[in-house]
Design an enzyme around this catalytic site. Structure first.
Site, mmCIF file in Angstrom:
data_model
loop_
_atom_site.group_PDB
_atom_site.id
_atom_site.type_symbol
_atom_site.label_atom_id
_atom_site.label_comp_id
_atom_site.label_asym_id
_atom_site.label_seq_id
_atom_site.Cartn_x
_atom_site.Cartn_y
_atom_site.Cartn_z
ATOM 1 N N CYS A 23 0.832 -1.208 0.000
ATOM 2 C CA CYS A 23 0.000 0.000 0.000
ATOM 3 C C CYS A 23 0.865 1.256 0.000
ATOM 4 C CB CYS A 23 -0.926 -0.009 1.222
ATOM 5 S SG CYS A 23 -1.931 1.477 1.344
ATOM 6 N N CYS B 174 -0.486 4.164 2.118
ATOM 7 C CA CYS B 174 -0.284 4.020 3.565
ATOM 8 C C CYS B 174 1.182 4.238 3.937
ATOM 9 C CB CYS B 174 -0.659 2.614 4.044
ATOM 10 S SG CYS B 174 -2.098 1.894 3.279
ATOM 11 N N ASP B 175 2.101 3.633 3.191
ATOM 12 C CA ASP B 175 3.501 3.559 3.633
ATOM 13 C C ASP B 175 4.460 4.449 2.848
ATOM 14 O OD1 ASP B 175 2.660 1.640 5.456
ATOM 15 O OD2 ASP B 175 2.966 0.011 4.043
#
Ligand code: NAP
Length: 305
Positions: free
Chosen positions: A135, A138-139
């Site tokens: 992701c 997200c990261d």
């Protein structure tokens, strides 16, 4: 009297929330079960520019929050609970078993979507969260100024690869063929992105490092030559696996595990419908999922009648 729902929707992505909107507007007693937060894969996408109605594109989280708010406004009940199995119960009811409780309904719509496919190579599991990610939204921001790799050649790999260049010093996209699968407009954008480079005809064979990822060992599938690309993070986008585990012994699936439906979204079991990425479909898009969700809710209503 036991709490029996008209419709239980499993999954809170675009398909599930749209089914919830339509079923609630039809005044059906509707419950949507979602294991985390509503939004699905779309909420993990930074920017969606092919969903009609938003000419300048829209952030994935924002789009999904709007879908949720719209469905809730018409009375959709959303519970956080992870469904483990869907089965049949007496009196033509369906039994939905979840972690917290068991629910009964006249009809069920499976809208559980799909999850990232894993490579299954050494280091993938060990370094998950330590440089291996599925992701970018997200990261990605955690890798400011670092060298990164992306695995895959589809829409997700290329779009997220472009996105990652915002933070990273460089992004190397490693693809097993010499042509991308991604949509042409996304490819053009990728080739014009300065700090995105491509390694063709190559597959990762191992992620290496001590406590976190330090590199990816790749093999050229034409020459069999093995080399190491030093990176601090690897984002894997090699496709999706449908989340159909909970109905695998109940409804017909294709060889990849996708739920087989007809054009009314009916599965092989009367009263059980499927919508969105979990069903066998030729196009996995938010626009397709919302259409599926609307059709599934309409079909569930007809079934109940
Ligand atoms: P995808 O389209 O299935 O592409 C997967 C990519 O990974 C392909 O390039 C494939 O190579 C490669 N691959 C598969 N298995 C591999 C392995 N074991 N090792 C190395 N490479 C491997 O998956 P996706 O990109 O996640 O997209 C999923 C669906 O969502 C698609 O329908 C896509 O169109 C849609 N989507 C759309 C958008 C958008 O419209 N903007 C954005 C994201 C996703 P080959 O090309 O050689 O098969």
């Amino acid at each position: 009297m036991e709490n029996i729902y008209d419709v239980i929707i499993v999954g809170g992505g675009p398909a599930g929330l749209t089914a919830g909107l339509y079923a609630s507007r039809s005044k059906l007693k509707t419950l949507l079960l979602e294991r985390f937060l509503p939004g699905g894969q779309a909420a993990l996408t930074d920017f969606i520019e092919n969903y009609p109605g938003f000419p300048d594109g829209i952030n994935g989280v924002e789009l999904m929050q709007k879908m949720e708010a719209q469905a809730v406004r018409f009375g959709l009940q959303i519970n956080t609970d992870e469904v483990t199995k869907v089965g049949l119960a007496p009196d033509n009811l369906k039994l939905v078993s979840a972690n917290d409780t068991e629910y009964r309904a006249k009809s069920v719509i499976i809208a559980t979507g799909a999850e990232p496919k894993k490579l299954g190579i050494p280091g993938e599991l060990e370094f998950r969260g330590k440089g291996i990610s599925y992701c970018a939204t997200c990261d990605g921001p955690l890798f400011k100024g670092k060298d990164l790799a992306v695995i895959g050649g589809g829409d997700s790999a290329v779009e997220e690869g472009i996105y990652l260049t915002r933070f990273a010093k460089s992004v190397t996209l490693i693809h097993r063929r010499d042509q991308l699968r991604a949509t042409k407009i996304i490819q053009e954008r990728a080739f014009a992105t300065p700090n995105l480079r491509f390694i063709w005809n190559s597959v990762p064979v191992e992620f290496i490092g001590t406590t976190a990822v330090e590199g990816v060992k790749i093999k050229n599938v034409k020459s069999n030559e093995v080399s190491i690309i030093p990176v601090s993070g690897v984002f894997i986008y090699i496709g999706l696996v449908p989340r159909s585990e909970m109905v695998k012994d109940l409804v017909a699936l294709d060889e990849s595990g996708s739920i087989i439906t007809d054009t009314t979204m009916a599965t092989s079991v009367p009263g059980i419908f499927a919508a969105g990425d979990v069903r066998k479909t030729i196009l996995r898009q938010v626009a397709v999922a919302v259409g599926d969700g609307a059709t599934a809710a309409y079909s569930a209503e007809k079934y109940i009648q």
